[in-house]
Write a protein that holds these residues in place. Sequence first.
Motif, short mmCIF file in Angstrom:
data_model
loop_
_atom_site.label_atom_id
_atom_site.label_comp_id
_atom_site.label_asym_id
_atom_site.label_seq_id
_atom_site.Cartn_x
_atom_site.Cartn_y
_atom_site.Cartn_z
N LYS A 421 0.83 -1.21 0.00
CA LYS A 421 0.00 0.00 0.00
C LYS A 421 0.87 1.25 0.00
N ASP A 422 1.96 1.22 0.74
CA ASP A 422 2.89 2.36 0.74
C ASP A 422 3.46 2.58 -0.66
N GLY A 423 3.81 1.47 -1.34
CA GLY A 423 4.33 1.58 -2.69
C GLY A 423 3.29 2.09 -3.67
N ALA A 424 2.05 1.63 -3.52
CA ALA A 424 0.98 2.09 -4.39
C ALA A 424 0.67 3.57 -4.14
N ARG A 425 0.77 3.99 -2.89
CA ARG A 425 0.54 5.40 -2.56
C ARG A 425 1.61 6.28 -3.21
N ALA A 426 2.83 5.82 -3.22
CA ALA A 426 3.90 6.58 -3.90
C ALA A 426 3.65 6.61 -5.41
N GLU A 427 3.20 5.49 -5.97
CA GLU A 427 2.90 5.42 -7.41
C GLU A 427 1.75 6.34 -7.79
N SER A 428 0.82 6.57 -6.86
CA SER A 428 -0.35 7.40 -7.16
C SER A 428 0.02 8.85 -7.46
N LYS A 429 1.22 9.25 -7.11
CA LYS A 429 1.64 10.63 -7.36
C LYS A 429 1.98 10.87 -8.83
N ARG A 430 2.18 9.80 -9.60
CA ARG A 430 2.49 9.92 -11.02
C ARG A 430 1.18 10.07 -11.78
N ARG A 431 0.97 11.20 -12.45
CA ARG A 431 -0.33 11.54 -13.01
C ARG A 431 -0.29 11.68 -14.53
N TRP A 432 -1.46 11.59 -15.15
CA TRP A 432 -1.62 11.65 -16.60
C TRP A 432 -1.04 12.92 -17.19
N SER A 433 -1.29 14.05 -16.56
CA SER A 433 -0.85 15.33 -17.12
C SER A 433 0.67 15.41 -17.22
N THR A 434 1.39 14.85 -16.24
CA THR A 434 2.85 14.92 -16.29
C THR A 434 3.43 14.04 -17.39
N GLU A 435 2.69 13.02 -17.80
CA GLU A 435 3.11 12.16 -18.90
C GLU A 435 2.67 12.75 -20.24
N TRP A 436 1.45 13.30 -20.29
CA TRP A 436 0.85 13.75 -21.54
C TRP A 436 1.48 15.05 -22.05
N ASP A 437 1.71 15.99 -21.17
CA ASP A 437 2.15 17.32 -21.58
C ASP A 437 3.44 17.30 -22.42
N PRO A 438 4.52 16.64 -21.95
CA PRO A 438 5.76 16.68 -22.73
C PRO A 438 5.75 15.79 -23.97
N VAL A 439 4.78 14.90 -24.09
CA VAL A 439 4.74 13.98 -25.24
C VAL A 439 3.66 14.44 -26.23
N ALA A 440 2.39 14.24 -25.89
CA ALA A 440 1.29 14.60 -26.80
C ALA A 440 1.09 16.11 -26.87
N GLY A 441 1.17 16.78 -25.72
CA GLY A 441 0.98 18.23 -25.72
C GLY A 441 1.98 18.95 -26.60
N ARG A 442 3.22 18.49 -26.57
CA ARG A 442 4.27 19.11 -27.38
C ARG A 442 4.06 18.78 -28.86
N LEU A 443 3.67 17.54 -29.16
CA LEU A 443 3.44 17.15 -30.56
C LEU A 443 2.33 17.99 -31.18
N PHE A 444 1.23 18.20 -30.44
CA PHE A 444 0.10 18.95 -30.96
C PHE A 444 0.30 20.46 -30.92
N GLY A 445 1.43 20.90 -30.37
CA GLY A 445 1.70 22.33 -30.30
C GLY A 445 0.95 23.05 -29.21
N LEU A 446 0.45 22.30 -28.23
CA LEU A 446 -0.30 22.90 -27.13
C LEU A 446 0.57 23.21 -25.92
N VAL A 447 1.74 22.59 -25.88
CA VAL A 447 2.68 22.79 -24.77
C VAL A 447 4.04 23.12 -25.38
N THR A 448 4.68 24.14 -24.91
CA THR A 448 5.97 24.54 -25.44
C THR A 448 7.10 23.89 -24.66
#
Length: 448
Positions: A421-448
């Motif tokens: 549970k402690d490990g899962a709680r630490a994993e829960s801090k990794r969120r969609w926006s932090t993954e999406w922004d530098p990959v898809a957001g940058r490709l679509f020109g929405l994130v610089t």
Amino acid sequence: MFLTLLVIVSTLFTVLLLLLPSRRDPSEQQHTIQVVVLGDLGRSPRMQYHALSIAKHGGHVQLIGYRETEPLPELLVHPNVRIIALPPAPRWLQTSHKLLFLLCGPAKVLLQAWTLWRTLSYVALASEWMLVQNPPSIPTLLITSIICFFRRTRLVVDWHNFGYSILALKLGTDHPLVTLLKRYETILAKAANANFTVTDAMASVLRLDFGLATPVLTLHDRPASLYQPLSLSERVAFLQRYPLLAKHFNAIVEKKTRLVVSSTSWTADEDFGLFLDALCLYSSSATSSHPQLPELAVVITGKGPQKEHYLERIRELRRGDTLEMVSIYTDWLSFEDYALLLGSADLGVSLHTSSSGVDLPMKVVDMFGAALPVAGWDKYAAWPELVTENVNGRGFGSAEGLADILRQLFDPASKQLEDLKDGARAESKRRWSTEWDPVAGRLFGLVT
């Protein structure tokens, strides 16, 4: 005769020209993106997350798919999102029978092809980008490739898995249709301007086996903000109002009964027979050699073709008294209540077996978002990209292996579950926006 043939050819050519979609004017509104899934929008969380991220960054989204289940509430009210529902195929074309599938499949594909063509050509406005889920690849990849060519739209394929590997579950890996579908996917993959994959292993397959020279970007699934760890009071509040577990409420709060959750689409790539066998083994242990083990309340959520088959098996097991220490329930919940159920559970179970070996189950990502440790089938290459053994989850490869995990984690004298549970709680801090922004957001020109 020649004149008649000429008239026929010219007529067909004229009809073809009339059916072609209009081209997109490059001077039109920027950051317009179509998100296309030839499936139920409400059961396509990753594509919904794409649409919501685009809208939140100022892009204008047309979310296109079947509207059998309601999408996320945020999408329904966001001013930058337009949802376009595809007309559903008749139910008589949907079958799991192998012979009927070969007969009904072509008719269903033709109907889907026309529906998708008509919607993308005349209902949806031309866009700068089109993001398409694969699978299903037939007829999606062909139709969207043609539409994007004529509309001057850049095509991005979001690879969740491979269509040919899923078809192989029904027909076998050596079936000619499976070979044909693999060639189809390999050829049409080259029409995309860019590709997203759910794992690094899948990205390697696209680069090496498919020979893609266009960008292949790994975009790991992460939980949306809806999935969050719950406080004790929030957990108690949900369990108090959740009628399915009303008779277990006190026992769950006092840890005399442990709550286990698994979600499924009830399809061939998830062997719930293995899960039931493991629960029977656990129940037998708890009533004989391991009397210290608690009872289990198991909630299985989801809809799908094999649900009734497994419900009948559960009824048979109950009649045979082999689930004395286990209570099994099935349910279909709203997004909000499903997130609360995950946050209230003690353990999540994933039976996803991966037809390709390089895709990953979104359900595990959602479980981690709610700080819920996971036990999952781990006999495929991409599993370590998602779960760290003995840190946030455990892997198994048999019913006996899963039963052992349940006994170890739920033994009152063990601290293994708390560590996970402690490990899962630490994993829960990794969120969609932090993954999406530098990959898809940058490709679509929405994130610089």
